[in-house]
Design a protein around this motif. Structure first.
Motif, PDB file in Angstrom:
ATOM      1  N   GLU A  34      24.411  52.635  47.348  1.00 14.58           N
ATOM      2  CA  GLU A  34      26.112  52.464  47.522  1.00 14.58           C
ATOM      3  C   GLU A  34      25.780  53.875  47.127  1.00 14.58           C
ATOM      4  OE1 GLU A  34      28.759  49.642  46.941  1.00 14.58           O
ATOM      5  OE2 GLU A  34      27.384  47.692  47.643  1.00 14.58           O
ATOM      6  N   ASN A  35      26.720  54.939  47.890  1.00 15.54           N
ATOM      7  CA  ASN A  35      27.032  56.001  47.514  1.00 15.54           C
ATOM      8  C   ASN A  35      26.347  56.854  46.378  1.00 15.54           C
ATOM      9  OD1 ASN A  35      29.775  56.190  48.587  1.00 15.54           O
ATOM     10  ND2 ASN A  35      30.533  54.557  46.921  1.00 15.54           N
ATOM     11  N   GLY A  36      24.937  56.473  46.553  1.00 10.60           N
ATOM     12  CA  GLY A  36      24.201  57.307  46.303  1.00 10.60           C
ATOM     13  C   GLY A  36      23.195  56.365  44.585  1.00 10.60           C
ATOM     14  N   LYS A  37      23.648  55.279  44.499  1.00 10.25           N
ATOM     15  CA  LYS A  37      23.942  54.476  43.104  1.00 10.25           C
ATOM     16  C   LYS A  37      23.770  53.080  43.770  1.00 10.25           C
ATOM     17  CE  LYS A  37      26.181  55.376  39.235  1.00 10.25           C
ATOM     18  NZ  LYS A  37      27.215  55.088  38.453  1.00 10.25           N
ATOM     19  N   TYR A  38      22.218  52.690  43.617  1.00 12.81           N
ATOM     20  CA  TYR A  38      21.688  51.060  43.027  1.00 12.81           C
ATOM     21  C   TYR A  38      22.584  49.858  42.818  1.00 12.81           C
ATOM     22  CZ  TYR A  38      17.825  52.824  46.253  1.00 12.81           C
ATOM     23  OH  TYR A  38      17.471  53.636  47.129  1.00 12.81           O
ATOM     24  N   GLU A  39      23.025  48.904  43.377  1.00 10.19           N
ATOM     25  CA  GLU A  39      23.551  47.955  42.562  1.00 10.19           C
ATOM     26  C   GLU A  39      23.173  46.858  43.150  1.00 10.19           C
ATOM     27  OE1 GLU A  39      27.094  48.439  41.077  1.00 10.19           O
ATOM     28  OE2 GLU A  39      26.780  50.743  41.366  1.00 10.19           O
TER      29      GLU A  39
END
Length: 163
Positions: A34-39
């Motif tokens: 999400e938005n270039g970051k992993y969650e």
């Protein structure tokens, strides 16, 4: 899509000694970008969503004195999560990793993980030593307070009697 060729070794070790640590509860959980970051994907119970392996079992286990072997993990992005740390150890940060279509394991920087082995390290909790020092400190503070109170009383009465 499950990948039967995927074999992954997960080692749970003491950060100082490198020895395997039995007693940790570990899981492999789904991750989404999400938005270039992993969650981490979170389920209804506010815990991470544990993935299923090719044989239908959940990717969750308790560590032993040997690395844990995982087979049949599908291509995708995951977190290795320590849900419960061994006694006297702090919980490690989750580790992000990827499984490729051809069964290779990549780290967060998309570099191949040596021998498809992920190592999660735990730090021992420092023992709090209780001794005489805190008690002595409290005693000294009380003694100083009492002495100050007695002196204030003495000098206030002395000045009162002189006036």
């Amino acid at each position: 899509l499950y990948n039967d060729v995927t074999e992954l070794s997960i080692s749970k070790t003491d950060i100082a000694t490198g020895k395997e640590l039995p007693g940790a509860t570990l899981s492999i959980c789904e991750a989404v970008e999400e938005n270039g970051k992993y969650e981490m994907v979170v389920g209804n119970n506010e815990e991470c969503s544990v993935v299923s392996l090719a044989d239908g079992s959940l990717a969750t286990w308790t560590s032993t004195d040997k690395p844990h072997q995982i087979k049949g993990l599908g291509a995708g992005t995951y977190y290795l999560v320590e849900k419960i740390a061994p006694k006297n150890y702090s919980t490690a940060e989750s580790i992000l990793f990827k499984v490729t279509e051809d069964g290779k394991i990549l780290d967060i920087n998309n570099k191949s993980v040596l021998n498809n082995k992920i190592v999660m390290k735990d730090k021992k909790i420092e023992e709090v030593k209780t001794g005489d020092l805190p008690i002595i400190g409290i005693f000294i503070i009380c003694l100083i307070s009492l002495s100050t109170a007695v002196m204030c009383y003495y000098f206030s009465n002395k000045n009162y009697n002189l006036g």
